[in-house]
Design a protein around this motif. Structure first.
Motif, PDB file in Angstrom:
ATOM      1  N   LEU A 156       0.683  -1.253  -0.147  1.00 40.41           N
ATOM      2  CA  LEU A 156      -0.052   0.056  -0.051  1.00 40.41           C
ATOM      3  C   LEU A 156       0.971   1.213  -0.059  1.00 40.41           C
ATOM      4  CD1 LEU A 156      -2.811  -1.039   2.398  1.00 40.41           C
ATOM      5  CD2 LEU A 156      -3.087  -0.567   0.119  1.00 40.41           C
ATOM      6  N   SER A 157       1.900   1.259   0.883  1.00 35.73           N
ATOM      7  CA  SER A 157       2.849   2.479   0.517  1.00 35.73           C
ATOM      8  C   SER A 157       3.600   2.594  -0.972  1.00 35.73           C
ATOM      9  CB  SER A 157       3.927   2.345   1.872  1.00 35.73           C
ATOM     10  OG  SER A 157       3.270   1.880   2.970  1.00 35.73           O
ATOM     11  N   GLN A 158       4.009   1.325  -1.223  1.00 39.86           N
ATOM     12  CA  GLN A 158       4.535   1.365  -2.707  1.00 39.86           C
ATOM     13  C   GLN A 158       3.419   2.038  -3.544  1.00 39.86           C
ATOM     14  OE1 GLN A 158       5.858  -2.175  -4.163  1.00 39.86           O
ATOM     15  NE2 GLN A 158       6.415  -1.382  -6.025  1.00 39.86           N
ATOM     16  N   LEU A 159       2.097   1.613  -3.167  1.00 35.41           N
ATOM     17  CA  LEU A 159       1.086   2.007  -4.218  1.00 35.41           C
ATOM     18  C   LEU A 159       0.930   3.796  -4.071  1.00 35.41           C
ATOM     19  CD1 LEU A 159      -0.977   0.933  -6.395  1.00 35.41           C
ATOM     20  CD2 LEU A 159      -2.608   0.847  -4.453  1.00 35.41           C
ATOM     21  N   ASP A 160       0.950   3.965  -2.808  1.00 37.84           N
ATOM     22  CA  ASP A 160       0.886   5.625  -2.810  1.00 37.84           C
ATOM     23  C   ASP A 160       1.844   6.325  -3.535  1.00 37.84           C
ATOM     24  OD1 ASP A 160      -1.338   5.069  -1.129  1.00 37.84           O
ATOM     25  OD2 ASP A 160      -0.071   5.257   0.785  1.00 37.84           O
ATOM     26  N   GLU A 220      -4.555   5.703 -17.683  1.00 32.72           N
ATOM     27  CA  GLU A 220      -4.994   4.533 -17.220  1.00 32.72           C
ATOM     28  C   GLU A 220      -4.361   3.841 -16.136  1.00 32.72           C
ATOM     29  OE1 GLU A 220      -5.671  -0.037 -19.344  1.00 32.72           O
ATOM     30  OE2 GLU A 220      -4.563   1.690 -20.371  1.00 32.72           O
ATOM     31  N   ALA A 221      -3.136   4.036 -15.936  1.00 32.34           N
ATOM     32  CA  ALA A 221      -2.275   3.630 -14.829  1.00 32.34           C
ATOM     33  C   ALA A 221      -2.656   4.435 -13.616  1.00 32.34           C
ATOM     34  CB  ALA A 221      -0.749   3.741 -15.066  1.00 32.34           C
ATOM     35  N   ALA A 222      -3.139   5.700 -13.745  1.00 29.30           N
ATOM     36  CA  ALA A 222      -3.531   6.476 -12.621  1.00 29.30           C
ATOM     37  C   ALA A 222      -5.004   5.958 -12.082  1.00 29.30           C
ATOM     38  CB  ALA A 222      -3.550   7.915 -12.924  1.00 29.30           C
ATOM     39  N   ASP A 223      -5.656   5.624 -13.092  1.00 36.81           N
ATOM     40  CA  ASP A 223      -7.307   5.174 -12.913  1.00 36.81           C
ATOM     41  C   ASP A 223      -7.086   3.779 -12.130  1.00 36.81           C
ATOM     42  OD1 ASP A 223      -7.973   7.354 -13.656  1.00 36.81           O
ATOM     43  OD2 ASP A 223      -8.732   6.562 -15.959  1.00 36.81           O
ATOM     44  N   LEU A 224      -6.118   2.903 -12.350  1.00 40.93           N
ATOM     45  CA  LEU A 224      -5.999   1.620 -11.729  1.00 40.93           C
ATOM     46  C   LEU A 224      -5.515   1.722 -10.280  1.00 40.93           C
ATOM     47  CD1 LEU A 224      -4.650  -0.573 -14.648  1.00 40.93           C
ATOM     48  CD2 LEU A 224      -7.080  -0.541 -13.817  1.00 40.93           C
ATOM     49  N   ILE A 225      -4.969   2.718  -9.691  1.00 42.65           N
ATOM     50  CA  ILE A 225      -4.627   2.903  -8.568  1.00 42.65           C
ATOM     51  C   ILE A 225      -5.613   2.643  -7.502  1.00 42.65           C
ATOM     52  CG2 ILE A 225      -3.576   4.627  -7.083  1.00 42.65           C
ATOM     53  CD1 ILE A 225      -1.403   3.519  -8.802  1.00 42.65           C
ATOM     54  N   GLY A 226      -6.659   3.063  -7.904  1.00 41.33           N
ATOM     55  CA  GLY A 226      -7.939   2.938  -6.803  1.00 41.33           C
ATOM     56  C   GLY A 226      -8.275   1.558  -6.641  1.00 41.33           C
TER      57      GLY A 226
END
Length: 476
Positions: A156-160, A220-226
């Motif tokens: 989750l930290s990496q995803l942030d 698209e990559a930003a939208d997949l973050i959620g």
């Protein structure tokens, strides 16, 4: 005698015995003497008989006339009177613990230890340790779940971080698209004025397409973050549940008593492997005690909640149960009757808070006497005064029996009669106030027998009031 000779069967001759000759009666003076001697003997015998007769007549006892009143039988009586009574219903029930617990093992584990004081019959309190199970497997499960949560936290930290970089990259991509769009628009104007080449226009268009494609990939990559974040958070929540379950199972390895009470059984040993749900002990609370009482179905219309109940043991050595009893009230009444046994079930509760120092043990069979609240004036007689459906009354010095119908029976004492009896019968109105009822009907006295009634309050001792064997005998 030779063998060929015939035996001689000749009967020997018999000779007649000589008969004594009859003496002739003497004649003359001898005959007179014989007659005289016989006459004298007869006279002497007659005189002796007369003398004996007069001697016996003079010495015979004189018959004295006896007053008929002196031969009357003495009977103990009491005066019939109406007394206020409460109808009683008698039933039976078995004492049950209102609170008991079969303590199970809620996990699959091995028994590690059992405290020394945990034995059948021992008093335990709520929260007291009964059995300790091996918790090493659940400790390992807890460690694994916690490590997995740590991995998910790192993801989750990496995803942030990745989300922040994508936002920055998206800003740059937007700038590239704007620049490429501007260049493409300029080449289109040049082409319209015939000052530009087709190659420059194609290059500008290609750069615009490339910039927009990069922008779409970054968006698209930003939208997949959620979704990725929610997936990781769901995995973390699942692992957190595993942590909670492991912690709970670890706690469940310490088996505690759920209630205050006494250990009935302890069914496991150290080293035994237990399955989830297996019973390891039974704890029974000795207070309060509930007694379901079976009463005749006909009692439904008269009994009600709050009626007094007396409970007594039905069996056991007299020295142990003498005077042992409990008084309480009806707490509940079952709505349905048992059609098979034709009984009604009422419930009585016993606690050590209402003066009952020692309550009946669960499983004890008890006799219950329920006294209804309504009071009525009725004739009451000891049950021993009734024999074969009749009682005896001393009327005008004679015994008169009367047929009676017992309405119901009572237990307890009635001090107004002066009798020690504790078993009484409520009868229909065949008596009148003041009738002298014979206390004991064990010895049947025929009607019309003259008696001497003695009121029970005039007897010297309690034994005389209980109709001793001498009662009913003739008074000297």
């Amino acid at each position: 005698m030779s063998d060929h000779e015939t035996p001689d069967h000749t009967v020997p001759e018999t000779r007649d015995e000589p008969r004594p000759e009859r003496q002739p009666i003497p004649r003359g003076p001898n005959r007179l003497l014989a007659l005289t001697s016989r006459l004298v003997v007869a006279v002497l015998m007659l005189g002796a008989a007369i003398a004996i007769f007069f001697l016996m007549s003079s010495t015979k006892p004189v018959v004295q006339e006896v007053d008929p009143a002196a031969t009357r039988q003495t009977v103990i009586v009491f005066e019939a009177q109406r007394v206020p009574v409460q109808r009683q219903w008698r039933g039976y029930g078995t004492a049950e613990a209102l609170y008991s617990a079969d303590v199970p093992s809620r996990v699959t584990a091995t028994v590690e230890s059992i405290p020394v004081e945990v034995r059948p019959g021992a008093v335990v309190t709520k929260g007291q340790l009964l059995v300790q199970l091996d918790a090493s497997d659940f400790e390992r499960q807890l460690d694994i779940a916690q490590q997995r949560i740590a991995e998910l936290d790192a993801a989750l930290s990496q995803l942030d971080v990745e989300s922040d970089r994508l936002e920055e990259r998206l800003v740059l991509e937007d700038s590239d698209v704007a620049i490429a769009q501007t260049e493409y628009d300029r080449q289109v104007r040049f082409q319209e004025r015939n000052v530009g080449t087709q190659q420059d226009l194609d290059t500008a268009e290609r750069n615009l397409i490339t910039a927009k494609r990069n922008q779409l990939l970054t968006r698209e990559a930003a939208d997949l973050i959620g979704p990725r974040r929610r997936s990781l958070e769901a995995q973390k929540a699942s692992q957190q549940s595993q942590v909670n379950l492991a912690e709970l199972n670890q706690q469940r390895t310490t088996i505690l008593s759920p209630i205050d009470g006494v250990l009935q059984t302890i069914d496991v040993e150290v080293g035994e492997n237990l399955a989830a749900g297996q019973t390891i002990a039974r704890v029974v609370s000795l207070s309060p005690i509930e007694v379901p009482i079976q009463l005749p179905a006909s009692s439904r219309m008269s009994v009600s909640v709050g009626d007094r109940v007396i409970l007594e043991p039905t069996s056991g050595p007299a020295s142990l149960i003498d005077g042992l009893g409990w008084t309480t009230t009806i707490a509940r009444i079952a709505p349905e009757q048992d059609a098979t046994t034709r009984t009604l079930t009422v419930y009585a509760d016993l606690t050590d808070e209402n003066g009952n120092a020692r309550l009946p043990a669960p499983g004890m069979f008890l006799e219950a006497t329920v006294a209804i609240a309504d009071v009525e004036d009725r004739f009451v007689v000891p049950r021993r005064s009734i024999r074969q459906g009749r009682i005896q009354v001393a009327q005008d010095g004679e015994v008169v029996s009367r047929a009676v119908q017992v309405a119901y029976t009572l237990s307890g004492t009635h001090s107004g009669f002066g009798l020690p009896d504790d078993q009484w019968a409520v009868i229909d109105d065949v008596l009148e106030d003041g009738d002298l009822v014979i206390v004991n009907a064990a010895t049947r006295i025929a009607d019309g027998t003259l008696v001497d009634p003695k009121p029970v309050n005039e007897t010297v001792s309690k034994a005389s009031a209980q109709q001793t064997p001498e009662e009913g005998e003739a008074t000297p």
